[in-house]
Motif scaffolding. Structure first.
Motif, PDB file in Angstrom:
ATOM      1  N   ASN A  14       9.789  -0.326  -0.971  1.00  0.00           N
ATOM      2  CA  ASN A  14       8.459  -0.322  -1.595  1.00  0.00           C
ATOM      3  C   ASN A  14       8.548  -0.517  -3.106  1.00  0.00           C
ATOM      4  OD1 ASN A  14       9.652   2.245  -1.806  1.00  0.00           O
ATOM      5  ND2 ASN A  14       7.676   3.191  -2.210  1.00  0.00           N
ATOM      6  N   MET A  15       9.526   0.104  -3.742  1.00  0.00           N
ATOM      7  CA  MET A  15       9.692  -0.082  -5.185  1.00  0.00           C
ATOM      8  C   MET A  15      10.319  -1.437  -5.477  1.00  0.00           C
ATOM      9  SD  MET A  15       8.272   2.436  -6.388  1.00  0.00           S
ATOM     10  CE  MET A  15       8.622   2.155  -8.117  1.00  0.00           C
ATOM     11  N   LEU A  16      11.269  -1.797  -4.639  1.00  0.00           N
ATOM     12  CA  LEU A  16      11.954  -3.074  -4.815  1.00  0.00           C
ATOM     13  C   LEU A  16      10.962  -4.240  -4.885  1.00  0.00           C
ATOM     14  CD1 LEU A  16      14.842  -4.132  -4.957  1.00  0.00           C
ATOM     15  CD2 LEU A  16      14.820  -4.376  -2.486  1.00  0.00           C
ATOM     16  N   VAL A  17       9.995  -4.270  -3.935  1.00  0.00           N
ATOM     17  CA  VAL A  17       9.029  -5.383  -3.978  1.00  0.00           C
ATOM     18  C   VAL A  17       8.272  -5.419  -5.280  1.00  0.00           C
ATOM     19  CG1 VAL A  17       8.146  -6.297  -1.821  1.00  0.00           C
ATOM     20  CG2 VAL A  17       7.610  -3.997  -2.403  1.00  0.00           C
ATOM     21  N   ARG A  18       7.952  -4.267  -5.810  1.00  0.00           N
ATOM     22  CA  ARG A  18       7.181  -4.260  -7.054  1.00  0.00           C
ATOM     23  C   ARG A  18       7.971  -4.953  -8.159  1.00  0.00           C
ATOM     24  NH1 ARG A  18       5.195  -0.255  -4.080  1.00  0.00           N
ATOM     25  NH2 ARG A  18       3.070   0.471  -4.438  1.00  0.00           N
ATOM     26  N   TYR A  19       9.253  -4.637  -8.256  1.00  0.00           N
ATOM     27  CA  TYR A  19      10.056  -5.271  -9.302  1.00  0.00           C
ATOM     28  C   TYR A  19      10.285  -6.751  -9.014  1.00  0.00           C
ATOM     29  CZ  TYR A  19      10.782  -0.896 -11.646  1.00  0.00           C
ATOM     30  OH  TYR A  19      10.572   0.252 -12.354  1.00  0.00           O
TER      31      TYR A  19
ATOM     32  N   THR B 214      16.584  -5.366 -13.085  1.00  0.00           N
ATOM     33  CA  THR B 214      16.164  -3.979 -12.884  1.00  0.00           C
ATOM     34  C   THR B 214      16.134  -3.667 -11.391  1.00  0.00           C
ATOM     35  OG1 THR B 214      14.559  -4.598 -14.548  1.00  0.00           O
ATOM     36  CG2 THR B 214      14.540  -2.307 -13.807  1.00  0.00           C
ATOM     37  N   ALA B 215      15.664  -4.639 -10.613  1.00  0.00           N
ATOM     38  CA  ALA B 215      15.601  -4.436  -9.168  1.00  0.00           C
ATOM     39  C   ALA B 215      16.985  -4.110  -8.628  1.00  0.00           C
ATOM     40  CB  ALA B 215      15.044  -5.677  -8.488  1.00  0.00           C
ATOM     41  N   ASP B 216      17.992  -4.742  -9.210  1.00  0.00           N
ATOM     42  CA  ASP B 216      19.346  -4.481  -8.733  1.00  0.00           C
ATOM     43  C   ASP B 216      19.899  -3.169  -9.282  1.00  0.00           C
ATOM     44  OD1 ASP B 216      21.637  -4.998  -7.283  1.00  0.00           O
ATOM     45  OD2 ASP B 216      22.625  -5.900  -9.012  1.00  0.00           O
ATOM     46  N   ASP B 217      19.694  -2.954 -10.569  1.00  0.00           N
ATOM     47  CA  ASP B 217      20.260  -1.753 -11.184  1.00  0.00           C
ATOM     48  C   ASP B 217      19.643  -0.486 -10.611  1.00  0.00           C
ATOM     49  OD1 ASP B 217      21.708  -3.420 -12.689  1.00  0.00           O
ATOM     50  OD2 ASP B 217      20.466  -3.275 -14.495  1.00  0.00           O
ATOM     51  N   GLU B 218      18.320  -0.495 -10.460  1.00  0.00           N
ATOM     52  CA  GLU B 218      17.681   0.759 -10.067  1.00  0.00           C
ATOM     53  C   GLU B 218      17.353   0.841  -8.593  1.00  0.00           C
ATOM     54  OE1 GLU B 218      14.510   1.976 -12.590  1.00  0.00           O
ATOM     55  OE2 GLU B 218      15.600   1.296 -14.374  1.00  0.00           O
ATOM     56  N   TYR B 219      17.134  -0.300  -7.970  1.00  0.00           N
ATOM     57  CA  TYR B 219      16.745  -0.239  -6.562  1.00  0.00           C
ATOM     58  C   TYR B 219      17.669  -1.020  -5.637  1.00  0.00           C
ATOM     59  CZ  TYR B 219      12.839   2.343  -8.342  1.00  0.00           C
ATOM     60  OH  TYR B 219      12.085   3.315  -8.946  1.00  0.00           O
ATOM     61  N   ASP B 220      18.895  -1.231  -6.076  1.00  0.00           N
ATOM     62  CA  ASP B 220      19.978  -1.708  -5.213  1.00  0.00           C
ATOM     63  C   ASP B 220      19.689  -2.996  -4.463  1.00  0.00           C
ATOM     64  OD1 ASP B 220      21.572   0.721  -5.676  1.00  0.00           O
ATOM     65  OD2 ASP B 220      19.916   1.680  -4.621  1.00  0.00           O
ATOM     66  N   LEU B 221      19.085  -3.930  -5.132  1.00  0.00           N
ATOM     67  CA  LEU B 221      18.809  -5.223  -4.493  1.00  0.00           C
ATOM     68  C   LEU B 221      20.011  -5.770  -3.740  1.00  0.00           C
ATOM     69  CD1 LEU B 221      17.143  -7.806  -4.058  1.00  0.00           C
ATOM     70  CD2 LEU B 221      17.829  -8.551  -6.325  1.00  0.00           C
ATOM     71  N   SER B 222      21.186  -5.705  -4.373  1.00  0.00           N
ATOM     72  CA  SER B 222      22.327  -6.385  -3.755  1.00  0.00           C
ATOM     73  C   SER B 222      22.903  -5.628  -2.556  1.00  0.00           C
ATOM     74  CB  SER B 222      23.411  -6.649  -4.800  1.00  0.00           C
ATOM     75  OG  SER B 222      23.688  -5.471  -5.492  1.00  0.00           O
TER      76      SER B 222
ATOM     77  N   ILE C  62       0.827  -1.202   0.000  1.00  0.00           N
ATOM     78  CA  ILE C  62       0.000   0.000   0.000  1.00  0.00           C
ATOM     79  C   ILE C  62       0.868   1.261   0.000  1.00  0.00           C
ATOM     80  CG2 ILE C  62      -1.922  -1.128   1.158  1.00  0.00           C
ATOM     81  CD1 ILE C  62      -1.092   0.509   3.682  1.00  0.00           C
ATOM     82  N   ASN C  63       2.151   1.059  -0.164  1.00  0.00           N
ATOM     83  CA  ASN C  63       3.078   2.182  -0.287  1.00  0.00           C
ATOM     84  C   ASN C  63       3.144   3.031   0.984  1.00  0.00           C
ATOM     85  OD1 ASN C  63       4.914   3.152  -2.213  1.00  0.00           O
ATOM     86  ND2 ASN C  63       3.723   5.028  -2.392  1.00  0.00           N
ATOM     87  N   CYS C  64       3.050   2.367   2.137  1.00  0.00           N
ATOM     88  CA  CYS C  64       3.011   3.135   3.378  1.00  0.00           C
ATOM     89  C   CYS C  64       4.392   3.651   3.759  1.00  0.00           C
ATOM     90  CB  CYS C  64       2.454   2.293   4.508  1.00  0.00           C
ATOM     91  SG  CYS C  64       3.511   0.902   4.918  1.00  0.00           S
TER      92      CYS C  64
END
Ligand code: SF4
Ligand code: SF4
Lengths: 433, 318
Positions: free
Chosen positions: A370-375, A383-391, A354-356
């Motif tokens: 919140n963005m990471l889960v979406r990807y 993409t999750a790693d490149d843009e939202y730093d998964l690692s 819910i983007n809380c």
């Protein structure tokens, strides 16, 4: 490390357990009829290739005897905690495709101690430590045992990684003399002078009284995860693609250090693991059992019956793993065993995010969870790693703990990292070809 | 072999802090109560009717949608009820039932469900509902006309309309204190400033809405209004008048911080709040609308995904 948002009066910090409030005697788990020894140096080897195995059924092992499961000259070995005969050798598949060989040793009536270590180790040296002690309770890392000069600092963790556990704190509070001795031995054999005991505020005085070089860290979860210890004490944020070795640091648990001292004092390889056992009602006790003891024997000794639909967890409540059988052994790094009653298990829900933003506030690695889960939900691992730093995630589990939609965020992250590693490995292979 | 016990296997962590969407929504309802009760006090049974209808219709629409699309029924979590309450707070007590029916349809179905339900809405659903019916049936939001039959012991001229039509000098008859107490014409839940602030602070203390958004929103309003008033004191009024009139406080504490349509990182939250505040005053002072809150927040909702890209460097990244 739930940062308290300003003016927020209701959220509590997650504190590590304190051994000071711990007042139970240690439960000694009686000797089991069999031990299960796990060997994780399997890599590409398959158990079917029997000619590669160097042990076979009915081989006799003495208490404290080390043996190499594979003929392969890998330096990994196992130590038997009892005197007994090997009854079976199987493969065991664990989370994320990790494979073990499980070797079951049936106990013989008469116990015979293996003398090899005491003969060869009148004097502590790195060579004999490396030859005999890598499987001691708590474990000693490869980097320390094969030190070639890169490691400059060793942190001795007198703190516990996860919540509920007091295993290492207990060692600091009750075996401080062995710990001190162990640190001396460690310094001597590795030649590393900078060996620092890390404790939280509850044990600061104990450590100072013993005149051990000590650093104090916060008792707030997850401050004693290795990466955060390095951040707090050395002011280095370890990049995801670097290892601790790259910055000259390694870790060893207080229990392992005390075990080193005990090994050289008694001439026997220590095989008893100390662990924190959490019963169904949430009460915690300390238990001592041989490495390899099946969990069902541990539970029985701790008066806990396991029923259908309960959850059996090794490791802590935030980062441990739930296992599907009580025929699973205590490993040398099993600091915590938790039994959760069926009715206490909180289920995940199928609500979307819910983007809380609570997870973003909680994340010590500053990820946009919140963005990471979406990807990750969409399977877009790269993409999750490149843009939202998964690692860059340091795997503390807080995001799942706080998620109001009860999304298994941490599971997505672990799976994402696993898949990402596979993708990268494949890419590397293609380049090689 | 003995029969294997069937244990539950799942992923870490194995504990949870116990937060729940329903608890969150019930808290929002609780926080709305002081402002609502004041509205009931001033506008009586008609206001109660409007709020009741609005909640019922919202829940009805969600239920209908989940029946038609055969999706899981989630009305128990209270999020539609919250949309209904907040939507009603922005209505005059005289709003007819069909207006509420249409408005809640826009809010719940168009504002939220077609975007994938809870968490998917790019705009605050209640605002979208209000914006659409405001454009379509302007006359109901002319608070002077709408509330003409209410005879109160205070000035029943809608303060923002007075400001818009007659300029800054016309509003000297409104005392800030009266405005704060709700002694002004306006929407059911928007007149009692002190009540909204109490509710808002409660939500902040509970960690349900973010102080970054609320405070920067207020800062945006104060700064912009002050700038206007400084350069042309004759045509523009001071910041506090803006704060306690129209939907301002409702916007600050109940509309702008809505989860799905607002940012989650700190810097973006502050930019978002400031943006809402600045746009509000710009629309009020130079735009054609008397109250700018609705459009200001809609615009900021729209660019929220963009601003929320400003994020701190992750652990160990340089
Ligand atoms: S994303 Fe990783 S580091 Fe951040 S809270 Fe979740 S598990 Fe912890
Ligand atoms: S806590 Fe859960 S619901 Fe909230 S933003 Fe994070 S993932 Fe989404």
């Amino acid at each position: 490390m739930l940062k308290k948002p300003c003016f927020n009066l209701t959220k509590h910090r997650l504190e590590y357990e304190s051994v000071k409030e711990f007042s139970s005697s240690i439960v000694e788990v009686p000797l089991s009829e069999k031990l299960i020894l796990f060997f994780d140096g399997l890599q590409d080897l398959e158990i079917k290739q029997e000619d590669l195995l160097s042990v076979k059924q009915d081989d006799l092992l003495k208490t404290g005897e080390k043996f190499l499961p594979f003929k392969d000259k890998s330096s990994k070995y196992l130590t038997s905690g009892i005197t007994g005969k090997i009854s079976s050798i199987n493969t065991f598949q664990s989370d994320y495709g990790k494979k073990y060989i499980s070797i079951i040793v049936n106990r013989e009536k008469e116990e015979v101690f293996c003398e090899e270590f005491s003969e060869k180790s009148k004097e502590p040296t790195l060579a004999n430590a490396s030859e005999f002690l890598s499987c001691i309770p708590g474990g000693i890392s490869e980097n320390i045992l094969s030190n070639t000069g890169e490691i400059k600092t060793i942190f001795v963790c007198g703190t516990d990684n996860d919540l509920f556990s007091v295993t290492n704190q207990y060692i600091v509070s009750s075996e401080i003399e062995s710990l001190k001795k162990g640190i001396e031995i460690l310094k001597n054999i590795t030649g590393i002078d900078n060996v620092i005991l890390v404790v939280n505020k509850y044990l600061e005085q104990t450590a100072l009284n013993a005149e051990i070089k000590t650093e104090v860290i916060s008792s707030e979860y997850p401050k004693s995860l290795p990466k955060l210890i390095v951040k707090e004490l050395l002011n280095i944020e370890l990049p995801p693609d670097k290892s601790f070795k790259d910055i000259g640091v390694d870790f060893i648990s207080a229990e392992a250090v005390a075990s080193i001292a005990q090994a050289y004092k008694t001439g026997k390889v220590p095989v008893q693991k100390l662990l924190t056992f959490v019963k169904k009602d949430g009460s915690k006790i300390l238990a001592k059992a041989k490495i390899g003891t099946p969990l069902k024997d541990l539970c029985a000794a701790c008066d806990t019956a396991i029923d259908n639909s309960d959850r059996l967890i090794i490791g802590g409540p935030m980062t441990g793993s739930a296992i599907y059988t009580d025929n699973y052994p205590i490993l040398n790094n099993t600091d915590t065993v938790i039994v959760q009653a069926a009715n206490k298990i909180s289920r995940i829900s199928d609500y979307p995010c819910i983007n809380c933003g609570t997870c973003v506030m909680a994340c010590p690695a500053r990820l946009s969870v919140n963005m990471l889960v979406r990807y990750l939900e969409a399977g877009l691992y790269e993409t999750a790693d490149d843009e939202y730093d998964l690692s860059a995630c340091i795997e503390c589990g807080l995001c799942s703990y706080v998620c109001i939609s009860k999304i298994p965020v941490f599971q997505y992250i672990k799976l994402g990292k696993y898949e990402l590693a596979k993708i990268k490995a494949k890419a590397a292979e293609e380049i090689d070809d | 072999m003995i029969k294997q016990k069937k244990l539950i296997v799942s992923h870490a962590p194995f504990i949870h802090n116990g937060s729940k969407i329903s608890i969150k929504n019930y808290n929002i309802m609780l926080a709305a109560l002081p402002a609502l009760l004041a509205g009931f006090y001033y506008y009586g049974i008609r206001a109660v009717g409007v709020v009741g209808l609005s909640i019922s219709f919202s829940i009805f629409w969600e239920l209908a949608f989940s029946v038609i699309t055969k999706s899981e029924k989630r009305i128990g979590d209270g999020s539609s009820a919250v949309i209904g309450i907040i939507f009603a707070m922005m209505l005059p007590a005289t709003a007819p039932w069909w207006l509420i029916l249409v408005g809640t349809f826009v809010a719940v179905i168009i504002g939220r469900e077609i975007f994938g339900g809870i968490g998917g809405n790019p705009f605050n659903p209640s605002i979208l509902g209000i914006a659409i019916i405001m454009l379509s049936w302007k006359e109901y939001f002319d608070f002077n006309q709408a509330l003409i039959n209410f005879d109160m012991d205070f000035n029943m001229f809608y303060p923002l309309a007075a400001l818009k039509s007659f300029g800054a000098s016309s509003i000297s008859s409104f005392s800030i204190f009266d405005l704060m107490l709700g002694k002004q014409a306006g929407a059911i839940g928007a007149v009692f400033g002190i009540g909204i602030i109490i509710g808002g602070l409660y939500l902040i203390a509970k960690g349900i809405i973010r102080w970054e958004i609320c405070f920067s929103f207020i800062a945006g309003i104060l700064l912009t209004a002050m700038t206007f008033a400084m350069f042309a004191p004759a045509s523009y009024t001071g910041p506090f008048f803006h704060l306690f009139t129209g939907y301002t406080l409702l916007g600050v504490f109940f509309l702008a911080p809505e989860d799905s349509s607002s940012p989650v990182n700190r810097m973006p939250m502050i930019i978002y709040g400031l943006g809402c505040g600045i746009l509000t005053i710009l629309i009020r002072n130079i735009g054609v609308y008397a109250d700018g809150i609705i459009y200001a927040i809609l615009i900021m909702n729209l660019i929220n995904p963009l601003i929320d890209k400003i994020k701190p460097k992750a652990f160990g990244k340089v």
